[in-house]
Design a protein around this motif. Structure first.
Motif, mmCIF file in Angstrom:
data_model
loop_
_atom_site.group_PDB
_atom_site.id
_atom_site.type_symbol
_atom_site.label_atom_id
_atom_site.label_comp_id
_atom_site.label_asym_id
_atom_site.label_seq_id
_atom_site.Cartn_x
_atom_site.Cartn_y
_atom_site.Cartn_z
ATOM 1 N N ASN A 31 4.387 58.307 7.248
ATOM 2 C CA ASN A 31 5.419 57.948 6.271
ATOM 3 C C ASN A 31 5.641 59.075 5.265
ATOM 4 N N SER A 32 5.076 60.265 5.572
ATOM 5 C CA SER A 32 5.245 61.489 4.763
ATOM 6 C C SER A 32 4.583 61.430 3.398
ATOM 7 N N GLN A 33 3.749 60.417 3.139
ATOM 8 C CA GLN A 33 3.100 60.315 1.837
ATOM 9 C C GLN A 33 1.890 61.250 1.716
ATOM 10 N N LEU A 34 1.259 61.546 2.842
ATOM 11 C CA LEU A 34 0.028 62.327 2.800
ATOM 12 C C LEU A 34 0.141 63.625 3.593
ATOM 13 N N LYS A 35 1.325 64.210 3.646
ATOM 14 C CA LYS A 35 1.510 65.426 4.427
ATOM 15 C C LYS A 35 0.769 66.616 3.812
ATOM 16 N N PRO A 36 -0.105 67.283 4.582
ATOM 17 C CA PRO A 36 -0.690 68.526 4.102
ATOM 18 C C PRO A 36 0.310 69.653 4.330
ATOM 19 N N GLY A 37 0.386 70.604 3.427
ATOM 20 C CA GLY A 37 1.346 71.687 3.580
ATOM 21 C C GLY A 37 0.661 73.028 3.686
ATOM 22 N N TYR A 38 1.264 73.953 4.442
ATOM 23 C CA TYR A 38 0.733 75.298 4.587
ATOM 24 C C TYR A 38 1.805 76.283 4.146
ATOM 25 N N ASN A 39 1.476 77.094 3.179
ATOM 26 C CA ASN A 39 2.395 78.101 2.669
ATOM 27 C C ASN A 39 2.105 79.401 3.412
ATOM 28 N N ILE A 40 2.984 79.754 4.334
ATOM 29 C CA ILE A 40 2.771 80.918 5.183
ATOM 30 C C ILE A 40 3.483 82.129 4.590
ATOM 31 N N GLN A 41 2.741 83.217 4.426
ATOM 32 C CA GLN A 41 3.285 84.454 3.904
ATOM 33 C C GLN A 41 3.167 85.531 4.971
ATOM 34 N N ILE A 42 4.234 86.293 5.178
ATOM 35 C CA ILE A 42 4.156 87.410 6.113
ATOM 36 C C ILE A 42 4.652 88.681 5.447
ATOM 37 N N GLY A 43 4.097 89.817 5.879
ATOM 38 C CA GLY A 43 4.552 91.131 5.446
ATOM 39 C C GLY A 43 5.155 91.834 6.648
ATOM 40 N N VAL A 44 6.408 92.267 6.535
ATOM 41 C CA VAL A 44 7.123 92.867 7.655
ATOM 42 C C VAL A 44 7.512 94.301 7.324
ATOM 43 N N SER A 45 7.295 95.212 8.279
ATOM 44 C CA SER A 45 7.723 96.593 8.122
ATOM 45 C C SER A 45 8.234 97.092 9.464
ATOM 46 N N ASN A 46 9.389 97.750 9.447
ATOM 47 C CA ASN A 46 9.992 98.242 10.683
ATOM 48 C C ASN A 46 10.097 97.146 11.735
ATOM 49 N N GLU A 47 10.332 95.920 11.254
ATOM 50 C CA GLU A 47 10.576 94.737 12.084
ATOM 51 C C GLU A 47 9.316 94.133 12.697
ATOM 52 N N TYR A 48 8.158 94.705 12.433
ATOM 53 C CA TYR A 48 6.900 94.159 12.944
ATOM 54 C C TYR A 48 6.159 93.419 11.835
ATOM 55 N N ILE A 49 5.478 92.353 12.185
ATOM 56 C CA ILE A 49 4.643 91.636 11.216
ATOM 57 C C ILE A 49 3.335 92.397 11.071
ATOM 58 N N LEU A 50 3.108 92.956 9.890
ATOM 59 C CA LEU A 50 1.906 93.752 9.649
ATOM 60 C C LEU A 50 0.756 92.923 9.093
ATOM 61 N N HIS A 51 1.107 91.927 8.321
ATOM 62 C CA HIS A 51 0.063 91.156 7.652
ATOM 63 C C HIS A 51 0.565 89.735 7.450
ATOM 64 N N LEU A 52 -0.360 88.794 7.501
ATOM 65 C CA LEU A 52 0.002 87.407 7.246
ATOM 66 C C LEU A 52 -1.183 86.692 6.611
#
Length: 244
Positions: free
Chosen positions: A27-48
């Motif tokens: 019922n969406s009352q107890l949803k855990p959330g994940y905040n995803i961060q990525i670092g992109v350079s020259n179109e490649y994901i370098l860090h997350l």
């Protein structure tokens, strides 16, 4: 990708890819959330990295420290959208010789709201004279005291009070100057293309819209595998000139 600092000039940070895993009550009352961060350079994901922290603002420093640990240097231009800029983060960036190309919460209004920009009490229109400020029309904002938030409090001619943080104001002026420069405009365009593009491919082409694992370290490993797949796909497409 190499270790040349210049190759990371377009390293970017964003948090547009938010995932909410369904809770057992459904019922969406107890949803855990994940905040995803990525670092992109020259179109490649370098860090997350993945955080439980809802605020993007609080993820900037640990993310860049993780980048430093992986590559042994900080990116020169960590371009980020609104939500990452602020006094604490600006201090950190300046301390570690990174350029200020991160919007702050009021950036859009400070650069596009004509009524606000013409206001004689608009901080960017004020001139410091001793401890006080002068407006373009000659009014004086008299310094009263520094509050417990570290802001200076001034009294306006009409008796109202206004808070100003000189240090943060200086950083904000630098941010506006940087982001409106030719380099800043190019970096902002690349941020939008590269980061939003990466998330677009992951969500649409890879159909990654729901994590299959629980707990942060498991979710992080799952997304690492996704990022590896994304980078391999990017390399293949570049090598054979495949348009995505």
């Amino acid at each position: 990708m190499g270790n040349d600092r210049n190759s990371y000039a377009k390293t970017d940070i964003d948090a547009t890819f938010m995932h909410m895993k369904e809770d057992h009550m459904r019922n969406s009352q107890l949803k855990p959330g994940y905040n995803i961060q990525i670092g992109v350079s020259n179109e490649y994901i370098l860090h997350l990295d993945i955080y439980k922290e809802r605020s993007d603002y609080k993820t900037l420093i640990p993310f860049l420290e993780g980048f430093k640990k992986s590559y042994d240097f900080y990116p020169k231009y960590p371009v980020a959208d609104a939500g990452y800029g602020g006094l604490t983060n600006y201090r950190y960036l300046k301390l570690n010789d990174m350029e200020l190309y991160q919007k702050y919460a009021m950036y859009a209004k400070d650069t596009h709201d004509k009524k606000r920009m013409k206001d004689p009490y608009f901080p960017f229109n004020l001139t410091k004279e001793g401890n006080d400020y002068l407006t373009p029309n000659g009014d004086t904002l008299k310094y009263l005291y520094r509050n417990n938030r570290g802001n200076d409090v001034y009294e306006l001619p009409n008796g109202k009070r206004k808070e100003i943080n000189d240090e943060n104001l200086t950083y904000q002026k630098e941010v506006i100057k940087n982001l409106t420069s030719p380099l800043g405009i190019e970096l902002r365009v690349q941020r939008s293309i590269q980061v939003e593009g990466a998330f677009g491919v992951i969500k649409e082409a890879f159909k990654v819209r729901r994590f299959r694992r629980r707990l942060t370290h498991n979710v992080k490993m799952e997304f690492y595998l996704t990022a590896i797949g994304y980078n391999l796909r990017k390399y293949h497409n570049k090598k054979y000139r495949i348009t995505e």
